[in-house]
Design a protein around this motif. Structure first.
Motif, PDB file in Angstrom:
ATOM      1  N   GLY A 104       0.817  -1.218   0.000  1.00 50.04           N
ATOM      2  CA  GLY A 104       0.000   0.000   0.000  1.00 50.04           C
ATOM      3  C   GLY A 104       0.845   1.261   0.000  1.00 50.04           C
ATOM      4  O   GLY A 104       0.514   2.247  -0.672  1.00 50.04           O
ATOM      5  N   VAL A 105       1.945   1.256   0.735  1.00 57.40           N
ATOM      6  CA  VAL A 105       2.845   2.418   0.761  1.00 57.40           C
ATOM      7  C   VAL A 105       3.482   2.627  -0.606  1.00 57.40           C
ATOM      8  O   VAL A 105       3.565   3.764  -1.098  1.00 57.40           O
ATOM      9  CB  VAL A 105       3.919   2.267   1.868  1.00 57.40           C
ATOM     10  CG1 VAL A 105       4.962   3.373   1.780  1.00 57.40           C
ATOM     11  CG2 VAL A 105       3.273   2.266   3.246  1.00 57.40           C
ATOM     12  N   VAL A 106       3.888   1.546  -1.244  1.00 65.72           N
ATOM     13  CA  VAL A 106       4.440   1.653  -2.604  1.00 65.72           C
ATOM     14  C   VAL A 106       3.379   2.237  -3.544  1.00 65.72           C
ATOM     15  O   VAL A 106       3.662   3.154  -4.324  1.00 65.72           O
ATOM     16  CB  VAL A 106       4.948   0.286  -3.111  1.00 65.72           C
ATOM     17  CG1 VAL A 106       5.296   0.348  -4.598  1.00 65.72           C
ATOM     18  CG2 VAL A 106       6.154  -0.169  -2.297  1.00 65.72           C
ATOM     19  N   ALA A 107       2.161   1.745  -3.459  1.00 69.03           N
ATOM     20  CA  ALA A 107       1.075   2.262  -4.311  1.00 69.03           C
ATOM     21  C   ALA A 107       0.811   3.742  -4.027  1.00 69.03           C
ATOM     22  O   ALA A 107       0.576   4.524  -4.958  1.00 69.03           O
ATOM     23  CB  ALA A 107      -0.194   1.444  -4.092  1.00 69.03           C
ATOM     24  N   TYR A 108       0.846   4.124  -2.754  1.00 63.67           N
ATOM     25  CA  TYR A 108       0.642   5.527  -2.366  1.00 63.67           C
ATOM     26  C   TYR A 108       1.679   6.426  -3.040  1.00 63.67           C
ATOM     27  O   TYR A 108       1.333   7.450  -3.637  1.00 63.67           O
ATOM     28  CB  TYR A 108       0.726   5.659  -0.835  1.00 63.67           C
ATOM     29  CG  TYR A 108       0.710   7.072  -0.336  1.00 63.67           C
ATOM     30  CD1 TYR A 108      -0.488   7.731  -0.099  1.00 63.67           C
ATOM     31  CD2 TYR A 108       1.893   7.759  -0.088  1.00 63.67           C
ATOM     32  CE1 TYR A 108      -0.503   9.038   0.366  1.00 63.67           C
ATOM     33  CE2 TYR A 108       1.883   9.054   0.376  1.00 63.67           C
ATOM     34  CZ  TYR A 108       0.683   9.697   0.599  1.00 63.67           C
ATOM     35  OH  TYR A 108       0.679  10.991   1.051  1.00 63.67           O
ATOM     36  N   PHE A 109       2.954   6.037  -2.959  1.00 65.65           N
ATOM     37  CA  PHE A 109       3.989   6.889  -3.536  1.00 65.65           C
ATOM     38  C   PHE A 109       4.042   6.796  -5.058  1.00 65.65           C
ATOM     39  O   PHE A 109       4.447   7.765  -5.715  1.00 65.65           O
ATOM     40  CB  PHE A 109       5.342   6.630  -2.873  1.00 65.65           C
ATOM     41  CG  PHE A 109       5.409   7.233  -1.501  1.00 65.65           C
ATOM     42  CD1 PHE A 109       5.418   8.608  -1.326  1.00 65.65           C
ATOM     43  CD2 PHE A 109       5.406   6.429  -0.381  1.00 65.65           C
ATOM     44  CE1 PHE A 109       5.433   9.179  -0.058  1.00 65.65           C
ATOM     45  CE2 PHE A 109       5.425   6.981   0.900  1.00 65.65           C
ATOM     46  CZ  PHE A 109       5.444   8.365   1.053  1.00 65.65           C
ATOM     47  N   LEU A 110       3.605   5.688  -5.650  1.00 62.99           N
ATOM     48  CA  LEU A 110       3.428   5.654  -7.110  1.00 62.99           C
ATOM     49  C   LEU A 110       2.336   6.632  -7.534  1.00 62.99           C
ATOM     50  O   LEU A 110       2.485   7.344  -8.534  1.00 62.99           O
ATOM     51  CB  LEU A 110       3.084   4.236  -7.577  1.00 62.99           C
ATOM     52  CG  LEU A 110       4.225   3.249  -7.668  1.00 62.99           C
ATOM     53  CD1 LEU A 110       3.692   1.840  -7.932  1.00 62.99           C
ATOM     54  CD2 LEU A 110       5.225   3.661  -8.745  1.00 62.99           C
ATOM     55  N   SER A 111       1.260   6.673  -6.764  1.00 61.38           N
ATOM     56  CA  SER A 111       0.177   7.622  -7.039  1.00 61.38           C
ATOM     57  C   SER A 111       0.646   9.062  -6.865  1.00 61.38           C
ATOM     58  O   SER A 111       0.287   9.941  -7.651  1.00 61.38           O
ATOM     59  CB  SER A 111      -1.018   7.352  -6.120  1.00 61.38           C
ATOM     60  OG  SER A 111      -1.515   6.062  -6.335  1.00 61.38           O
ATOM     61  N   ALA A 112       1.451   9.297  -5.841  1.00 63.16           N
ATOM     62  CA  ALA A 112       1.997  10.643  -5.623  1.00 63.16           C
ATOM     63  C   ALA A 112       2.897  11.045  -6.794  1.00 63.16           C
ATOM     64  O   ALA A 112       2.826  12.187  -7.275  1.00 63.16           O
ATOM     65  CB  ALA A 112       2.767  10.689  -4.310  1.00 63.16           C
ATOM     66  N   ALA A 113       3.717  10.111  -7.275  1.00 61.24           N
ATOM     67  CA  ALA A 113       4.579  10.404  -8.421  1.00 61.24           C
ATOM     68  C   ALA A 113       3.734  10.712  -9.655  1.00 61.24           C
ATOM     69  O   ALA A 113       4.032  11.657 -10.400  1.00 61.24           O
ATOM     70  CB  ALA A 113       5.515   9.227  -8.696  1.00 61.24           C
ATOM     71  N   ALA A 114       2.677   9.948  -9.857  1.00 63.19           N
ATOM     72  CA  ALA A 114       1.781  10.204 -10.993  1.00 63.19           C
ATOM     73  C   ALA A 114       1.130  11.581 -10.870  1.00 63.19           C
ATOM     74  O   ALA A 114       0.998  12.303 -11.877  1.00 63.19           O
ATOM     75  CB  ALA A 114       0.717   9.118 -11.091  1.00 63.19           C
ATOM     76  N   ALA A 115       0.745  11.963  -9.658  1.00 63.08           N
ATOM     77  CA  ALA A 115       0.143  13.290  -9.446  1.00 63.08           C
ATOM     78  C   ALA A 115       1.151  14.395  -9.762  1.00 63.08           C
ATOM     79  O   ALA A 115       0.791  15.417 -10.372  1.00 63.08           O
ATOM     80  CB  ALA A 115      -0.360  13.423  -8.011  1.00 63.08           C
TER      81      ALA A 115
END
Length: 120
Positions: A76-87
Motif C-alpha cells: 500500500g505504501v508503494v502504491a501511495y507513492f506511485l500515485s503521488a509520483a503520478a500526481a
C-alpha cells in the motif's frame, strides 16, 4: 516468500519515517505545503494524507507480529507513492520536492519491500 518481514528492522524504520512524516503533515512545513499545492491537492483533503500515513505506519508495525499485514501495508505504501509520483507528473510539478521527497520515499518503500519480503 514469508508473510512476516525478515529482517524486521526495515519495516520498523519505514513505519517510523511515515509516522514522523504524518506528524509533520499535521501542521505542514513550507516544503510539504508547496508540494501539496504544486500537485493541486485541495487543502480540505490534506488531512487524509495524515490518516493514510498513520494507518500505513500502524500496519507496518502490526505486520511484525501478524502474518500478511505488514506485506499488505508495504504494498500500500508503494502504491501511495506511485500515485503521488503520478500526481506530480500529471501536474508537471517536477521540482526538488518530487525528486527528493516523492521519489525518495518511493525508493525507500520499494527497498523495504524487497529487503523484508523478497530477498530470501
Amino acid at each position: 516468500m514469508l508473510l512476516v518481514p525478515e529482517p524486521w528492522w526495515p519495516s520498523a524504520f519505514l513505519a517510523l519515517v511515515l509516522f514522523v512524516d504524518a506528524v509533520a503533515s499535521v501542521r505542514p512545513p513550507r516544503f510539504i505545503r508547496d508540494c501539496l499545492a504544486g500537485v493541486r491537492l485541495p487543502r480540505e483533503w490534506w488531512w487524509t494524507l495524515v490518516v493514510v500515513k498513520l494507518l500505513a505506519a500502524a500496519g507496518l508495525m502490526a505486520g511484525l507480529a501478524i502474518p500478511g499485514v505488514g506485506l499488505a501495508a508495504n504494498i500500500g505504501v508503494v502504491a501511495y507513492f506511485l500515485s503521488a509520483a503520478a500526481a506530480h507528473i500529471r501536474a508537471r510539478f517536477l521540482k526538488q520536492e518530487f525528486w527528493l521527497n516523492c521519489l525518495g520515499m518511493l525508493a525507500l518503500s520499494v527497498a523495504v519491500l524487497i529487503m523484508s519480503y523478497a530477498a530470501r
